[in-house]
Scaffold this motif. Structure first.
Motif, mmCIF file in Angstrom:
data_model
loop_
_atom_site.group_PDB
_atom_site.id
_atom_site.type_symbol
_atom_site.label_atom_id
_atom_site.label_comp_id
_atom_site.label_asym_id
_atom_site.label_seq_id
_atom_site.Cartn_x
_atom_site.Cartn_y
_atom_site.Cartn_z
ATOM 1 N N ILE A 115 -9.622 -8.152 -0.541
ATOM 2 C CA ILE A 115 -10.332 -8.254 0.740
ATOM 3 C C ILE A 115 -9.446 -8.820 1.852
ATOM 4 C CG2 ILE A 115 -12.639 -8.443 -0.261
ATOM 5 C CD1 ILE A 115 -12.474 -11.476 0.223
ATOM 6 N N ALA A 116 -8.280 -9.351 1.488
ATOM 7 C CA ALA A 116 -7.351 -9.881 2.495
ATOM 8 C C ALA A 116 -6.418 -8.794 3.034
ATOM 9 C CB ALA A 116 -6.518 -11.008 1.902
ATOM 10 N N TYR A 117 -6.340 -7.669 2.353
ATOM 11 C CA TYR A 117 -5.352 -6.634 2.672
ATOM 12 C C TYR A 117 -5.461 -6.125 4.106
ATOM 13 C CZ TYR A 117 -2.824 -2.168 2.352
ATOM 14 O OH TYR A 117 -1.981 -1.113 2.573
ATOM 15 N N LYS A 118 -6.650 -5.689 4.499
ATOM 16 C CA LYS A 118 -6.828 -5.143 5.850
ATOM 17 C C LYS A 118 -6.872 -6.213 6.933
ATOM 18 C CE LYS A 118 -8.716 -0.479 5.950
ATOM 19 N NZ LYS A 118 -9.918 0.347 6.280
ATOM 20 N N PRO A 119 -7.736 -7.247 6.790
ATOM 21 C CA PRO A 119 -7.825 -8.247 7.867
ATOM 22 C C PRO A 119 -6.505 -8.926 8.177
ATOM 23 C CG PRO A 119 -9.635 -8.513 6.322
ATOM 24 C CD PRO A 119 -8.706 -7.510 5.723
ATOM 25 N N PHE A 120 -5.690 -9.169 7.123
ATOM 26 C CA PHE A 120 -4.420 -9.863 7.313
ATOM 27 C C PHE A 120 -3.232 -8.891 7.424
ATOM 28 C CE2 PHE A 120 -6.944 -13.310 5.331
ATOM 29 C CZ PHE A 120 -6.765 -14.298 6.288
ATOM 30 N N GLU A 121 -3.520 -7.582 7.455
ATOM 31 C CA GLU A 121 -2.489 -6.549 7.626
ATOM 32 C C GLU A 121 -1.354 -6.694 6.609
ATOM 33 O OE1 GLU A 121 -1.527 -7.264 11.788
ATOM 34 O OE2 GLU A 121 -2.947 -5.709 12.394
ATOM 35 N N MET A 122 -1.725 -6.849 5.339
ATOM 36 C CA MET A 122 -0.727 -7.093 4.306
ATOM 37 C C MET A 122 0.176 -5.894 4.044
ATOM 38 S SD MET A 122 -2.775 -9.545 1.614
ATOM 39 C CE MET A 122 -1.247 -10.085 0.838
ATOM 40 N N TYR A 123 -0.238 -4.730 4.511
ATOM 41 C CA TYR A 123 0.600 -3.549 4.358
ATOM 42 C C TYR A 123 1.943 -3.720 5.085
ATOM 43 C CZ TYR A 123 -2.132 -2.906 8.642
ATOM 44 O OH TYR A 123 -2.777 -3.111 9.843
ATOM 45 N N LYS A 124 1.986 -4.632 6.060
ATOM 46 C CA LYS A 124 3.245 -4.892 6.772
ATOM 47 C C LYS A 124 4.277 -5.508 5.826
ATOM 48 C CE LYS A 124 1.239 -5.543 11.396
ATOM 49 N NZ LYS A 124 1.020 -6.501 12.512
ATOM 50 N N GLY A 125 3.833 -6.441 4.984
ATOM 51 C CA GLY A 125 4.746 -7.072 4.046
ATOM 52 C C GLY A 125 5.140 -6.171 2.891
ATOM 53 N N LEU A 126 4.307 -5.139 2.636
ATOM 54 C CA LEU A 126 4.581 -4.215 1.528
ATOM 55 C C LEU A 126 5.377 -2.990 1.981
ATOM 56 C CD1 LEU A 126 0.985 -4.142 -0.059
ATOM 57 C CD2 LEU A 126 2.966 -5.354 -0.978
ATOM 58 N N SER A 127 5.491 -2.803 3.276
ATOM 59 C CA SER A 127 5.979 -1.540 3.836
ATOM 60 C C SER A 127 7.395 -1.144 3.432
ATOM 61 C CB SER A 127 5.882 -1.571 5.364
ATOM 62 O OG SER A 127 6.674 -2.621 5.887
ATOM 63 N N ASN A 128 8.244 -2.122 3.118
ATOM 64 C CA ASN A 128 9.634 -1.789 2.758
ATOM 65 C C ASN A 128 9.873 -1.933 1.262
ATOM 66 O OD1 ASN A 128 10.601 -1.222 5.419
ATOM 67 N ND2 ASN A 128 10.545 -3.420 5.848
ATOM 68 N N GLY A 129 9.102 -1.175 0.480
ATOM 69 C CA GLY A 129 9.312 -1.167 -0.970
ATOM 70 C C GLY A 129 8.584 -2.260 -1.717
ATOM 71 N N GLY A 130 7.484 -2.746 -1.164
ATOM 72 C CA GLY A 130 6.709 -3.786 -1.841
ATOM 73 C C GLY A 130 5.738 -3.218 -2.858
ATOM 74 N N ALA A 131 5.028 -4.119 -3.545
ATOM 75 C CA ALA A 131 4.087 -3.674 -4.578
ATOM 76 C C ALA A 131 3.018 -4.735 -4.824
ATOM 77 C CB ALA A 131 4.831 -3.370 -5.878
ATOM 78 N N VAL A 132 1.947 -4.287 -5.466
ATOM 79 C CA VAL A 132 0.855 -5.175 -5.871
ATOM 80 C C VAL A 132 0.694 -5.038 -7.382
ATOM 81 C CG1 VAL A 132 -1.567 -5.789 -5.543
ATOM 82 C CG2 VAL A 132 -0.313 -4.674 -3.679
ATOM 83 N N TYR A 133 0.869 -6.135 -8.105
ATOM 84 C CA TYR A 133 0.694 -6.097 -9.563
ATOM 85 C C TYR A 133 -0.765 -5.785 -9.883
ATOM 86 C CZ TYR A 133 5.106 -8.743 -10.271
ATOM 87 O OH TYR A 133 6.405 -9.173 -10.290
ATOM 88 N N ASN A 134 -0.999 -4.755 -10.661
ATOM 89 C CA ASN A 134 -2.364 -4.394 -11.050
ATOM 90 C C ASN A 134 -2.782 -5.232 -12.261
ATOM 91 O OD1 ASN A 134 -4.813 -3.146 -11.153
ATOM 92 N ND2 ASN A 134 -4.049 -1.174 -11.894
ATOM 93 N N PHE A 135 -2.827 -6.554 -12.020
ATOM 94 C CA PHE A 135 -3.133 -7.507 -13.087
ATOM 95 C C PHE A 135 -3.721 -8.758 -12.438
ATOM 96 C CE2 PHE A 135 -1.989 -11.016 -15.945
ATOM 97 C CZ PHE A 135 -2.448 -10.527 -17.160
ATOM 98 N N PRO A 136 -5.031 -8.987 -12.576
ATOM 99 C CA PRO A 136 -5.660 -10.134 -11.901
ATOM 100 C C PRO A 136 -5.255 -11.471 -12.507
ATOM 101 C CG PRO A 136 -7.244 -9.018 -13.319
ATOM 102 C CD PRO A 136 -6.000 -8.183 -13.338
ATOM 103 N N LEU A 137 -4.886 -12.422 -11.637
ATOM 104 C CA LEU A 137 -4.545 -13.769 -12.103
ATOM 105 C C LEU A 137 -5.783 -14.656 -12.187
ATOM 106 C CD1 LEU A 137 -1.272 -14.605 -10.149
ATOM 107 C CD2 LEU A 137 -1.536 -13.469 -12.356
#
Length: 328
Positions: free
Chosen positions: A202-224
């Motif tokens: 839920i933080a992805y859109k409001p905080f524009e997290m795609y900016k930090g992922l844009s240059n080869g980033g990733a999201v681990y598909n594993f909940p902590l």
């Protein structure tokens, strides 16, 4: 005559406002956000319980918590991590690795909403009158080559400065914790001040997290962890029985919350999701368990809550090795 009627109406409105209970609601987007929208529905439901609620939006969670402690709010809506200071038992739900999925969390919320759990919802003059899901916490990395525990060593990871357990976990990884707050932890990720951050979908859109992922980033598909939000009141400011009615109402909203969470996760571009190997998943699970047990011993987490969460895990997977031990 008209003046008299108008004067009476104004007087009644003023009296109603004077007796309204004030709720300070944290929403990173403010009064236009989804959390505030749900709070408006909650306030409407509370009218049926004979309670008038006045809402105030906060974009800084720390300020909302401080205003609540100072008595400027009769109730507050904030994250479970920040809410831990008001109820250590409930605030320990968000502990690392203890709630593997949303179905586990739903069961926990149902147990805590039952009348038998009411005493545990109270701590001094504070009472947790609602627990709601915020979604799984995922690892976001600016560089997808950081795809294992070993590769996280030496990297900078944003941690919330008020939650000491996060810094401890990062140190165990051999990484460098960077003290942050909800207002700036994603900004540090987006502008490169940190390499890794943990956040819900839920933080992805409001905080524009795609900016930090844009240059080869990733999201681990594993909940902590499964993150939660809390509604907390000053018990003496509300009529008897309010807390139980409130918790029962929040239960009816879980399906809506789950839909919101799933939609937020679906909004994350598929190219960013990174599936960990089974071996790495096992490493994470072991590491999280060891960290959770140690932090419970040190008082970061509530031991009684850890026992409840283990019972829930074993309800869904009785064959799990931990179910035959007394570690938690």
């Amino acid at each position: 005559m008209k003046r008299t009627i108008v004067a009476m109406a104004i007087s009644l409105a003023a009296a109603s406002a004077a007796h309204a209970q004030k709720f300070c609601i944290y929403d990173p987007v403010g009064a236009q956000g989804s959390a505030y929208a749900m709070a408006k529905d909650y306030a409407l439901a509370a009218k049926g319980w004979g309670v008038a609620i006045e809402l105030k939006a906060y974009t800084d969670e720390r300020v909302a918590a401080e205003d609540f402690k100072a008595g400027q709010c009769d109730g507050v809506g904030l994250t479970g991590l920040r809410g831990r200071q008001f109820n250590h038992y409930v605030g320990s739900i968000d502990s690392i690795g203890s709630v593997p999925s949303y179905k586990h969390l739903r069961t926990v919320i149902q147990v805590l909403a039952a009348p038998q759990s009411e005493p545990a919802m109270k701590s001094g003059n504070y009472e947790v009158v609602g627990i709601f899901p915020l979604g799984a916490a995922y690892v976001f990395v600016r560089d997808k080559s950081i795809n294992s525990i070993e590769k996280a060593a030496g990297k900078k990871i944003a941690v919330l400065d008020f939650d000491k357990s996060q810094a401890r976990m990062v140190q165990q990884l051999g990484a460098q914790p960077v003290a942050s707050d909800i207002t700036n932890f994603v900004a540090k990720f987006n502008n490169g001040q940190v390499d890794i951050v943990v956040a819900p979908g839920i933080a992805y859109k409001p905080f524009e997290m795609y900016k930090g992922l844009s240059n080869g980033g990733a999201v681990y598909n594993f909940p902590l962890a499964q993150l939660t939000g809390n509604l907390i009141i000053r018990t003496d400011k509300f009529p008897a029985g309010f807390g139980q009615k409130s918790r029962a109402y929040i239960l009816t909203q879980l399906d809506n919350a789950e839909r919101t969470i799933k939609q937020a996760e679906a909004d994350i571009d598929k190219k960013f999701w990174l599936n960990l190997t089974p071996a790495d998943q096992e490493k994470y699970t072991v590491m999280m368990t060891e960290a959770r047990v140690q932090m419970t011993k040190e008082g970061f987490y509530d031991k009684k809550m850890m026992g409840l969460l283990k019972k829930v895990r074993c309800k869904f997977d009785a064959a799990n090795a931990e179910c035959a031990t007394n570690v938690e």
